[in-house]
Design a protein around this motif. Structure first.
Motif, PDB file in Angstrom:
ATOM      1  N   GLN A 168       0.832  -1.202   0.000  1.00  0.00           N
ATOM      2  CA  GLN A 168       0.000   0.000   0.000  1.00  0.00           C
ATOM      3  C   GLN A 168       0.872   1.260   0.000  1.00  0.00           C
ATOM      4  O   GLN A 168       0.573   2.228  -0.708  1.00  0.00           O
ATOM      5  CB  GLN A 168      -0.915   0.010   1.232  1.00  0.00           C
ATOM      6  N   ILE A 169       1.936   1.231   0.776  1.00  0.00           N
ATOM      7  CA  ILE A 169       2.855   2.380   0.816  1.00  0.00           C
ATOM      8  C   ILE A 169       3.488   2.592  -0.561  1.00  0.00           C
ATOM      9  O   ILE A 169       3.562   3.721  -1.059  1.00  0.00           O
ATOM     10  CB  ILE A 169       3.933   2.179   1.897  1.00  0.00           C
ATOM     11  N   LYS A 170       3.923   1.495  -1.195  1.00  0.00           N
ATOM     12  CA  LYS A 170       4.519   1.595  -2.534  1.00  0.00           C
ATOM     13  C   LYS A 170       3.527   2.209  -3.525  1.00  0.00           C
ATOM     14  O   LYS A 170       3.892   3.036  -4.354  1.00  0.00           O
ATOM     15  CB  LYS A 170       4.950   0.207  -3.030  1.00  0.00           C
ATOM     16  N   TRP A 171       2.264   1.767  -3.445  1.00  0.00           N
ATOM     17  CA  TRP A 171       1.236   2.272  -4.359  1.00  0.00           C
ATOM     18  C   TRP A 171       1.039   3.769  -4.168  1.00  0.00           C
ATOM     19  O   TRP A 171       0.976   4.530  -5.140  1.00  0.00           O
ATOM     20  CB  TRP A 171      -0.077   1.529  -4.105  1.00  0.00           C
ATOM     21  N   HIS A 172       0.972   4.207  -2.936  1.00  0.00           N
ATOM     22  CA  HIS A 172       0.739   5.627  -2.654  1.00  0.00           C
ATOM     23  C   HIS A 172       1.968   6.480  -2.999  1.00  0.00           C
ATOM     24  O   HIS A 172       1.822   7.630  -3.432  1.00  0.00           O
ATOM     25  CB  HIS A 172       0.350   5.818  -1.191  1.00  0.00           C
ATOM     26  N   GLU A 173       3.163   5.923  -2.821  1.00  0.00           N
ATOM     27  CA  GLU A 173       4.378   6.646  -3.222  1.00  0.00           C
ATOM     28  C   GLU A 173       4.423   6.812  -4.739  1.00  0.00           C
ATOM     29  O   GLU A 173       4.799   7.883  -5.244  1.00  0.00           O
ATOM     30  CB  GLU A 173       5.618   5.913  -2.712  1.00  0.00           C
ATOM     31  N   ALA A 174       4.023   5.770  -5.469  1.00  0.00           N
ATOM     32  CA  ALA A 174       3.948   5.858  -6.930  1.00  0.00           C
ATOM     33  C   ALA A 174       2.879   6.867  -7.344  1.00  0.00           C
ATOM     34  O   ALA A 174       3.049   7.618  -8.313  1.00  0.00           O
ATOM     35  CB  ALA A 174       3.634   4.485  -7.524  1.00  0.00           C
ATOM     36  N   PHE A 175       1.791   6.895  -6.595  1.00  0.00           N
ATOM     37  CA  PHE A 175       0.703   7.846  -6.834  1.00  0.00           C
ATOM     38  C   PHE A 175       1.232   9.278  -6.777  1.00  0.00           C
ATOM     39  O   PHE A 175       0.948  10.099  -7.645  1.00  0.00           O
ATOM     40  CB  PHE A 175      -0.372   7.623  -5.764  1.00  0.00           C
ATOM     41  N   ILE A 176       2.034   9.567  -5.740  1.00  0.00           N
ATOM     42  CA  ILE A 176       2.605  10.911  -5.597  1.00  0.00           C
ATOM     43  C   ILE A 176       3.599  11.195  -6.725  1.00  0.00           C
ATOM     44  O   ILE A 176       3.588  12.279  -7.318  1.00  0.00           O
ATOM     45  CB  ILE A 176       3.294  11.068  -4.223  1.00  0.00           C
ATOM     46  N   ASP A 177       4.451  10.220  -7.041  1.00  0.00           N
ATOM     47  CA  ASP A 177       5.453  10.405  -8.103  1.00  0.00           C
ATOM     48  C   ASP A 177       4.806  10.702  -9.450  1.00  0.00           C
ATOM     49  O   ASP A 177       5.353  11.466 -10.257  1.00  0.00           O
ATOM     50  CB  ASP A 177       6.327   9.151  -8.228  1.00  0.00           C
ATOM     51  N   GLU A 178       3.656  10.093  -9.698  1.00  0.00           N
ATOM     52  CA  GLU A 178       3.009  10.211 -11.003  1.00  0.00           C
ATOM     53  C   GLU A 178       1.734  11.056 -10.956  1.00  0.00           C
ATOM     54  O   GLU A 178       0.897  10.971 -11.869  1.00  0.00           O
ATOM     55  CB  GLU A 178       2.671   8.814 -11.541  1.00  0.00           C
ATOM     56  N   ILE A 179       1.609  11.873  -9.939  1.00  0.00           N
ATOM     57  CA  ILE A 179       0.348  12.599  -9.745  1.00  0.00           C
ATOM     58  C   ILE A 179       0.042  13.546 -10.909  1.00  0.00           C
ATOM     59  O   ILE A 179      -1.114  13.715 -11.298  1.00  0.00           O
ATOM     60  CB  ILE A 179       0.339  13.345  -8.392  1.00  0.00           C
ATOM     61  N   ASP A 180       1.069  14.162 -11.500  1.00  0.00           N
ATOM     62  CA  ASP A 180       0.824  15.061 -12.646  1.00  0.00           C
ATOM     63  C   ASP A 180       0.239  14.294 -13.817  1.00  0.00           C
ATOM     64  O   ASP A 180      -0.714  14.762 -14.473  1.00  0.00           O
ATOM     65  CB  ASP A 180       2.122  15.758 -13.067  1.00  0.00           C
ATOM     66  N   GLU A 181       0.796  13.104 -14.094  1.00  0.00           N
ATOM     67  CA  GLU A 181       0.286  12.280 -15.184  1.00  0.00           C
ATOM     68  C   GLU A 181      -1.135  11.794 -14.892  1.00  0.00           C
ATOM     69  O   GLU A 181      -1.987  11.738 -15.784  1.00  0.00           O
ATOM     70  CB  GLU A 181       1.202  11.069 -15.419  1.00  0.00           C
ATOM     71  N   CYS A 182      -1.387  11.477 -13.609  1.00  0.00           N
ATOM     72  CA  CYS A 182      -2.727  11.037 -13.209  1.00  0.00           C
ATOM     73  C   CYS A 182      -3.752  12.150 -13.398  1.00  0.00           C
ATOM     74  O   CYS A 182      -4.882  11.898 -13.824  1.00  0.00           O
ATOM     75  CB  CYS A 182      -2.721  10.578 -11.755  1.00  0.00           C
ATOM     76  N   ILE A 183      -3.357  13.370 -13.077  1.00  0.00           N
ATOM     77  CA  ILE A 183      -4.263  14.512 -13.224  1.00  0.00           C
ATOM     78  C   ILE A 183      -4.563  14.762 -14.704  1.00  0.00           C
ATOM     79  O   ILE A 183      -5.698  15.085 -15.073  1.00  0.00           O
ATOM     80  CB  ILE A 183      -3.672  15.767 -12.555  1.00  0.00           C
ATOM     81  N   VAL A 184      -3.545  14.614 -15.556  1.00  0.00           N
ATOM     82  CA  VAL A 184      -3.754  14.762 -16.999  1.00  0.00           C
ATOM     83  C   VAL A 184      -4.775  13.733 -17.486  1.00  0.00           C
ATOM     84  O   VAL A 184      -5.695  14.059 -18.242  1.00  0.00           O
ATOM     85  CB  VAL A 184      -2.420  14.597 -17.768  1.00  0.00           C
TER      86      VAL A 184
END
Length: 235
Positions: free
Chosen positions: A164-180
């Motif tokens: 879960q921590i890994k998933w959320h860390e990846a979420f933060i790392d890729e948040i700009d791409e996710c928002i796009v």
């Protein structure tokens, strides 16, 4: 009413006013119904509940009889509720399979970036606290005499929290791409009526098959037709 149904309906209506059938087809077209086990009847139940709670209002009714469709629009209260629901989804724990949180991407443009990052960091801290607590009890409870099932139980719980921590860390790392991606989905919803999804898919398939036949019959025009076919397949 499950929060994921509530948040998906409010999200959709925050983009445009529409009826329950279109929201249902959007969920089905994207296979969210298989992932989250959302039944079509639950969409209409949720719409009625959201209207009673003042989160949406009936804008107009189109057609009559069995083909009548109620068009709903979101209220200011509904927009505020949507933001709170997305915040809650972001801070929910993940489950190994079938977690509603895995389909959070379309909703990300509901909140501002820094709010999401702050929420996720706080959530990660909470997950780390749980790991520390479990490892403490693992040392106390697990020893050479412990049953294998007890040892594995602790390993599963700790491993799940670490992922879960890994998933959320990846979420933060890729948040700009996710928002796009979220913005692209919002644009698609705004410009496409998903209640016509099946007809559009059938029409596209017929068009693609027609192009294939033209390429076979007229090889000299194959290059031009092939480029057209690729464009259609990539849509």
């Amino acid at each position: 009413m499950r929060n994921i149904i509530k948040v998906l309906i409010l999200y959709y209506l925050s983009i445009k006013s529409t009826h329950g059938y279109e929201i249902q087809k959007f969920i089905q077209t994207n296979h969210m119904d298989k992932w989250t086990k959302i039944q079509s009847g639950s969409i209409y139940y949720a719409l009625n509940k959201l209207e009673k709670d003042g989160l949406i209002v009936l804008k107009e009714e189109i057609g009559s009889g069995s083909k009548a469709r109620k068009i709903y629009k979101i209220t200011d209260k509904g927009r505020d509720e949507l933001k709170e629901l997305v915040k809650n989804e972001i801070t929910n724990e993940l489950y190994p399979s079938g977690s509603d949180k895995f389909i959070i991407y379309p909703l990300l443009n509901t909140l501002d970036k820094q709010s999401m990052i702050s929420l996720i960091h706080s959530h990660i801290d909470g997950l780390r606290d749980k790991i520390t607590y479990l490892k403490k009890w693992q040392k106390i409870k697990v020893n050479k005499q412990s049953l294998a099932v007890e040892k594995i139980s602790f390993e599963i719980m700790i491993s799940n929290l670490e992922y879960q921590i890994k998933w959320h860390e990846a979420f933060i790392d890729e948040i700009d791409e996710c928002i796009v991606t979220s913005n692209e989905i919002s644009s698609l919803i705004s410009n496409f009526d998903f209640s016509n999804a099946e007809e559009m898919e059938a029409s596209t398939n017929d068009s693609i098959e027609s192009l294939k036949q033209e390429i076979l019959k007229n090889p000299e025009n194959a290059s031009e037709k092939l480029e057209e076919l690729i464009k259609k397949l990539s849509k």
